[in-house]
Enzyme design. Structure first.
Site, PDB file in Angstrom:
ATOM      1  N   ASN A 149      -9.170   4.035   5.028  1.00 17.07           N
ATOM      2  CA  ASN A 149      -8.321   3.679   6.159  1.00 17.07           C
ATOM      3  C   ASN A 149      -8.511   4.637   7.322  1.00 17.07           C
ATOM      4  O   ASN A 149      -8.675   4.239   8.472  1.00 17.07           O
ATOM      5  CB  ASN A 149      -6.857   3.699   5.723  1.00 17.07           C
ATOM      6  CG  ASN A 149      -5.945   3.411   6.887  1.00 17.07           C
ATOM      7  OD1 ASN A 149      -5.979   2.337   7.437  1.00 17.07           O
ATOM      8  ND2 ASN A 149      -5.152   4.387   7.276  1.00 17.07           N
ATOM      9  N   SER A 186       4.106   1.777   8.565  1.00 14.45           N
ATOM     10  CA  SER A 186       3.844   0.875   7.455  1.00 14.45           C
ATOM     11  C   SER A 186       5.107   0.683   6.628  1.00 14.45           C
ATOM     12  O   SER A 186       5.753   1.643   6.216  1.00 14.45           O
ATOM     13  CB  SER A 186       2.740   1.432   6.563  1.00 14.45           C
ATOM     14  OG  SER A 186       1.497   1.270   7.169  1.00 14.45           O
ATOM     15  N   GLY A 239       2.663   5.455   9.582  1.00 16.62           N
ATOM     16  CA  GLY A 239       4.039   5.826   9.278  1.00 16.62           C
ATOM     17  C   GLY A 239       4.969   4.654   9.475  1.00 16.62           C
ATOM     18  O   GLY A 239       6.022   4.571   8.831  1.00 16.62           O
ATOM     19  N   PHE A 294       2.475  -3.779   8.830  1.00 16.38           N
ATOM     20  CA  PHE A 294       1.575  -3.094   7.905  1.00 16.38           C
ATOM     21  C   PHE A 294       0.244  -2.674   8.510  1.00 16.38           C
ATOM     22  O   PHE A 294      -0.519  -1.956   7.875  1.00 16.38           O
ATOM     23  CB  PHE A 294       1.342  -3.933   6.638  1.00 16.38           C
ATOM     24  CG  PHE A 294       0.471  -5.155   6.792  1.00 16.38           C
ATOM     25  CD1 PHE A 294      -0.902  -5.083   6.601  1.00 16.38           C
ATOM     26  CD2 PHE A 294       1.033  -6.389   7.072  1.00 16.38           C
ATOM     27  CE1 PHE A 294      -1.700  -6.215   6.701  1.00 16.38           C
ATOM     28  CE2 PHE A 294       0.249  -7.531   7.176  1.00 16.38           C
ATOM     29  CZ  PHE A 294      -1.127  -7.448   6.996  1.00 16.38           C
ATOM     30  N   ASP A 295      -0.068  -3.066   9.740  1.00 14.96           N
ATOM     31  CA  ASP A 295      -1.378  -2.698  10.259  1.00 14.96           C
ATOM     32  C   ASP A 295      -1.438  -2.951  11.755  1.00 14.96           C
ATOM     33  O   ASP A 295      -0.490  -3.475  12.353  1.00 14.96           O
ATOM     34  CB  ASP A 295      -2.462  -3.512   9.551  1.00 14.96           C
ATOM     35  CG  ASP A 295      -3.778  -2.761   9.430  1.00 14.96           C
ATOM     36  OD1 ASP A 295      -3.902  -1.683  10.025  1.00 14.96           O
ATOM     37  OD2 ASP A 295      -4.680  -3.247   8.729  1.00 14.96           O
ATOM     38  N   ASP A 329       1.245  -7.842   1.925  1.00 12.78           N
ATOM     39  CA  ASP A 329       1.433  -6.385   1.817  1.00 12.78           C
ATOM     40  C   ASP A 329       2.920  -6.051   1.701  1.00 12.78           C
ATOM     41  O   ASP A 329       3.538  -5.539   2.642  1.00 12.78           O
ATOM     42  CB  ASP A 329       0.810  -5.707   3.039  1.00 12.78           C
ATOM     43  CG  ASP A 329       0.474  -4.245   2.769  1.00 12.78           C
ATOM     44  OD1 ASP A 329       0.968  -3.702   1.771  1.00 12.78           O
ATOM     45  OD2 ASP A 329      -0.276  -3.655   3.560  1.00 12.78           O
ATOM     46  N   HIS A 339       0.817  -1.220   0.000  1.00  9.72           N
ATOM     47  CA  HIS A 339       0.000   0.000   0.000  1.00  9.72           C
ATOM     48  C   HIS A 339       0.846   1.263   0.000  1.00  9.72           C
ATOM     49  O   HIS A 339       0.348   2.341  -0.331  1.00  9.72           O
ATOM     50  CB  HIS A 339      -1.011  -0.016   1.159  1.00  9.72           C
ATOM     51  CG  HIS A 339      -0.446   0.169   2.525  1.00  9.72           C
ATOM     52  ND1 HIS A 339      -0.163  -0.876   3.369  1.00  9.72           N
ATOM     53  CD2 HIS A 339      -0.137   1.281   3.221  1.00  9.72           C
ATOM     54  CE1 HIS A 339       0.278  -0.412   4.519  1.00  9.72           C
ATOM     55  NE2 HIS A 339       0.308   0.899   4.453  1.00  9.72           N
TER      56      HIS A 339
END
Length: 761
Positions: A365, A693, A691, A709-710, A260, A122
């Site tokens: 998001n 990520s 950030g 990633f999350d 991801d 992403h």
């Protein structure tokens, strides 16, 4: 230096800073998967068991720590199994940390000596959008550069920042600040010192990008020196059916099955110095890069995340928490909902959908993020906990004459400053939204402001508009060509004007634009259509000419309706900026006193809030129970679950190549012995935020085991208060990355560059 209130930032800026994947509403509807597919690995695929690793009972206290603070954690890290010298984690130029880079909104890391960079899927959406056309949709289909000559420019604004030095400058920044009685003058003095420190840092070093960052609410300042690499190229991104698998339904949820990950490459001139994109440029030689994990990851293992988290709020005061609950998050939620609805109405055309993709993902998001944060603050009781903590702090101050002398009325003074700022926050937010959300209005606003600043000496200009940034403005106008669509932009401006009208606080602005404070939807739409039909700045050449040469007087005489609107709104923006400056100057003496009281009361070191600079956080691979009494989630998901969830329809549209590889049992050495399957994603109890990520997830050896990633929905409010029992970060497992590259992507050359031998045909 400017410390604009976060709730007054245009949300488009917040989305860029967030660097987090798109999300859905809670609770999200679930797609019923087909019957599970049993994936039996070949007998030779099982990994050899590792020697026992220490498993320590550990409740993570949270914290995103600066490298220079990691020495204090050395004993705990060793207890958790750290196998490298802890000093590697204290120096941003060490073999480990110098491989960690920022993309200016996401995090990433070098993984080869030839400038290969790994980050989240992403995080490369802007590059995919930049290179997509209705006939070649890289956003959906992904991209693989078969050779280095096939690597595509990520766009003129893409950057890789390599931190070279972090130097404390608290003394030069704050000396004598308390003796300045005027709030605005105090702010301007801090801003002046910031510019001086940056100018001294960059003098004679055009390759460097320097900044001065505030830590602990202005109690400390550090100067950050970064190599700015300007030629960034897209190397490999898997299809959306891997990189964004589960989409809006699964996002912010566990279990997750998203691959991801993606790759960039950093390029420089033949002299080894950063340069703009050119066919003659060569890959950047990374002095240090991360190696992929040599041992399989297990539950309970030590993991560390190194990256550039954006913003957290653990050191905010009770009035600031109240503002978030009562105003900021509800407003942001409506913002996301309104713009998503407007974009959906105009996204029937393929070109509009491509141009809107990055914005839509960011808004989705943010919507889930804001809902989750608000829910945690209210229903989760975090707002009350913060209020109770501050009440205890106030009682502690009041109980001791010396503490009263030191900290006095600091809490009530901060509350008064917040109350004063609240009087104009709605109007200020509305004007900023109109000026910044539509792409063309943002360009015109920049043109008008730069014309105003160009007339000054460079040292007197606002930091954002000094000459060091002019090239960036030009590049932004070039990049706008790839994201601008008139139909989409009209919809954004119509929505901004309708929202300001309905808000009822920006009547002055709406009246100036439309002749009445309560125009109908039809009047707004007609006015916007007329403006876009007559504007000349849709063309890049026209924007660049105005950006480079226009004077304020010339812009005031302009007949271009978009430029005229930007000129009309400039005094209102200036008033909002002046109010921000006064508030920042006032807080510059109040907040450090508050932090001093907080630290003394805590009796231990506390982590600074995230501010976009290099940080480390550590913990263990660990599942969680989503609710009291609920069964605990295991910390790994598996490839067979990807197949079981696949419906052939977005967002569960696993590519045919992936499904074929699984059914053919092409699993190779990527199978985990304990799972009897290829691991996809995993959980840890680390403290991360937007950030982070793309941040490297490291094992006890300092090797790359995954990418953060999350986070999980139950712990959204951890930006305010870390909750060790439920706060979890979600990572893509590096074994899944390798399997996708090998079995599905045909990325053999990249695997070899990563030091791995492709194992599947």
């Amino acid at each position: 230096m400017r410390t604009r209130r976060a709730h007054l930032l245009p949300l488009a800026s917040i989305l860029v800073l967030s660097g987090i994947s798109c999300g859905g509403e809670a609770p999200a509807p679930q797609v019923a998967p087909p019957p599970p597919v049993t994936v039996a690995p070949p007998p030779t695929a099982a990994a050899v068991p590792d020697p026992p690793r220490p498993k320590v009972a550990f409740e993570n206290p949270g914290g995103m720590w600066m490298p220079n603070q990691m020495g204090a954690h050395a004993a705990k890290l060793r207890e958790l199994g750290l196998q490298i010298d802890p000093a590697q984690l204290t120096d941003p130029t060490s073999d480990t940390l110098s491989a960690i880079v920022s993309l200016g909104g996401c995090s990433a890391s070098f993984v080869s000596p030839d400038g290969l960079v790994i980050t989240n899927h992403h995080c490369v959406q802007p590059a995919l959008q930049y290179n997509s056309t209705p006939g070649e949709d890289l956003i959906k289909n992904g991209y693989l550069a078969r050779t280095r000559t096939d690597e595509k420019s990520a766009g003129p604004t893409a950057r890789v920042y390599v931190t070279r030095a972090v130097t404390e400058v608290t003394g030069p920044m704050t000396a004598g600040i308390g003796s300045i009685t005027d709030d605005v003058v105090r702010h301007k003095k801090l801003e002046e010192r910031q510019k001086e420190l940056v100018a001294a840092c960059e003098k004679g070093h055009p390759e460097m990008r320097c900044s001065v960052a505030s830590f602990y609410e202005g109690a400390k300042f550090f100067r950050i020196e970064q190599l700015e690499i300007r030629d960034v190229r897209l190397v490999y991104a898997p299809p959306a059916g891997i990189g964004n698998y589960g989409g809006e339904i699964d996002n912010w949820r566990w279990p997750r099955h998203a691959g991801d990950f993606s790759f960039y490459r950093a390029y420089v001139g033949k002299d080894g110095q950063p340069a703009d994109f050119s066919a003659d440029n060569v890959p950047y030689h990374a002095a240090h890069f991360l190696k992929l994990a040599s041992t399989p990851l297990e539950e309970g293992d030590l993991v560390m995340v190194a990256g550039y988290p954006g913003r957290t709020y653990s050191l905010k005061t009770r009035p600031e928490v109240a503002e978030a609950v009562e105003w900021s998050y509800p407003r942001r939620q409506r913002y996301c909902e309104d713009y998503l609805a407007a974009i959906a109405k105009v996204s029937g055309e393929k070109e509009v959908a491509i141009k809107a993709n990055t914005l839509v993902r960011g808004l989705n998001n943010a919507l889930t993020n804001f809902k989750g944060q608000l829910e945690g603050l209210v229903k989760g009781g975090i707002a009350k906990d913060k209020a109770d903590t501050e009440a205890a702090l106030a009682a502690w101050i009041e109980a001791d004459p010396q503490r009263k002398a030191s900290y006095g009325t600091v809490l009530t003074d901060i509350a008064g400053a917040e109350a004063d700022a609240a009087r104009t926050r709605d109007e200020d937010a509305d004007v900023r939204e109109i000026s910044g959300m539509p792409r063309l209005m943002g360009a015109a606003t920049t043109i008008v402001r730069l014309a105003e600043e160009r007339a000054k000496k460079d040292e007197d200009r606002h930091p954002d508009y000094q000459k060091r940034n002019w090239k960036r403005f030009e590049q932004s106008q070039a990049a706008l060509e790839k994201s601008y669509n008139p139909t989409l932009d009209r919809a954004l401006l119509v929505t901004a004007l309708r929202r300001a009208r309905d808000d009822g606080h920006a009547g002055r602005a709406i009246t100036a634009i439309l002749g009445t404070a309560k125009p109908s939807d039809e009047v707004i739409a007609k006015k916007v259509d007329t403006m876009y039909a007559a504007t000349k700045i849709e063309g890049k050449a026209a924007r660049l000419e105005l950006l480079a040469k226009a004077t304020p007087a010339e812009l005031r005489r302009s007949t271009d309706p978009i430029v005229r609107l930007a000129v009309m709104l400039r005094p209102m923006l200036k008033a909002a900026e002046d109010r921000d400056d006064a508030l920042a100057g006032r807080m510059a003496v109040l907040k450090p006193r508050y932090i001093a009281a907080l630290r003394e009361h805590a009796g231990k070191e506390i982590a600074p809030d995230a501010n976009g600079t290099l940080r480390l956080t550590y913990g263990t691979v660990r599942g969680y129970s989503p609710a009291p009494g609920a069964p605990a989630y295991r910390p790994f998901t598996a490839l067979s679950e990807v197949v079981a969830k696949s419906t052939g329809q977005e967002p569960f549209d696993a590519p045919k190549g992936l499904l074929d590889a699984v059914h053919a049992h092409k699993l190779g050495p990527y199978v985990d012995e304990r799972l009897k399957d290829v691991p996809v994603d995993f959980l840890s109890d680390l403290h991360i935020t937007g950030g982070n990520s793309g941040s490297a997830t490291l094992n006890a050896k300092g090797e790359l085991v995954g990418l953060a990633f999350d986070g999980n929905y139950e712990a959204m409010a951890s930006d305010w208060v870390f909750m060790p029992s439920v706060t979890r970060s979600i990572h893509v497992d590096i074994r899944y990355v390798q399997w996708v590259m090998d079995a599905v992507g045909g990325a053999d050359a990249l695997l070899k560059e990563l030091g791995k031998t492709p194992a599947l045909e």
